[in-house]
Design a protein around this motif. Structure first.
Motif, PDB file in Angstrom:
ATOM      1  N   LYS A  61       0.833  -1.204   0.000  1.00  0.00           N
ATOM      2  CA  LYS A  61       0.000   0.000   0.000  1.00  0.00           C
ATOM      3  C   LYS A  61       0.868   1.255   0.000  1.00  0.00           C
ATOM      4  O   LYS A  61       0.620   2.198  -0.758  1.00  0.00           O
ATOM      5  N   HIS A  65       1.210   4.306  -2.859  1.00  0.00           N
ATOM      6  CA  HIS A  65       1.058   5.730  -2.569  1.00  0.00           C
ATOM      7  C   HIS A  65       2.275   6.514  -3.054  1.00  0.00           C
ATOM      8  O   HIS A  65       2.140   7.612  -3.602  1.00  0.00           O
ATOM      9  N   LEU A 109      -5.582  -0.992  -4.486  1.00  0.00           N
ATOM     10  CA  LEU A 109      -5.547  -0.410  -3.142  1.00  0.00           C
ATOM     11  C   LEU A 109      -6.804  -0.773  -2.352  1.00  0.00           C
ATOM     12  O   LEU A 109      -6.730  -1.066  -1.154  1.00  0.00           O
ATOM     13  N   ILE A 112      -6.411  -4.242  -1.201  1.00  0.00           N
ATOM     14  CA  ILE A 112      -5.426  -4.311  -0.115  1.00  0.00           C
ATOM     15  C   ILE A 112      -6.080  -3.905   1.198  1.00  0.00           C
ATOM     16  O   ILE A 112      -5.908  -4.568   2.224  1.00  0.00           O
ATOM     17  N   GLU A 113      -6.851  -2.824   1.173  1.00  0.00           N
ATOM     18  CA  GLU A 113      -7.531  -2.373   2.385  1.00  0.00           C
ATOM     19  C   GLU A 113      -8.540  -3.413   2.874  1.00  0.00           C
ATOM     20  O   GLU A 113      -8.677  -3.640   4.076  1.00  0.00           O
TER      21      GLU A 113
END
Length: 164
Positions: A61, A65, A109, A112-113
């Motif tokens: 993650k 970013h 993402l 992933i969260e």
């Protein structure tokens, strides 16, 4: 590209008996993929594995970013006016490709969260459809996997047959 192809090389990896007990003395952040793969089946999704995968997901993650920030900077730097239409087209195509890549990462993402939330809930590592273990090899290849290899293959076959 089907996800099953990416999972096969890691799943086919053999366990190294020399690494089988390394996980007991190391913190989860220092474990390697090979050491986690060498862990006995009876230790599947224990606290160390959960912490290992959480660390792996958080790192992934963070990398995304960072890539997003680099893309923003790169797009700002390349906004100069280029008189040659061919050069301008090349720059625009590079920008479009970079933006498509970031869009894919944006979707990843979210997964992933969701995976981090599954770790918090204690559901990580188990198939959404069957409840069976997904397997360490598959999770190393695709940490956001929510289906076992067999369930994923069934889903892909169904999508291929019915165009879903």
């Amino acid at each position: 590209m089907p996800t099953t192809l990416q999972a096969q090389p890691a799943a086919a990896a053999k366990r190294d008996p020399k690494l089988a007990s390394n996980w007991k003395t190391k913190p989860a952040e220092q474990l390697t993929d090979e050491e986690v793969l060498a862990m006995p089946d009876s230790e599947y999704m224990n606290e160390k594995q959960m912490a290992f995968f959480r660390h792996k997901l958080v790192q992934l993650k963070q990398d995304m970013h960072n890539n997003a920030g680099e893309t923003t900077e790169h797009l700002r730097e390349d906004t100069v006016v280029v008189p040659d239409p061919a050069d301008r087209a090349t720059i625009e195509e590079e920008h479009a490709l970079e933006l498509r890549t970031r869009d894919r990462e944006r979707k990843l993402l979210k997964k992933i969260e969701q995976s981090i939330a599954r770790i918090d809930a204690g559901d990580y590592g188990y198939c959404d459809e069957t409840g069976e273990p997904i397997g360490v090899g598959r999770l190393l290849a695709r940490p956001t996997a929510t289906l076992s290899l067999e369930a994923q293959q069934r889903r892909e076959l169904k999508q291929k047959m019915f165009g879903d």
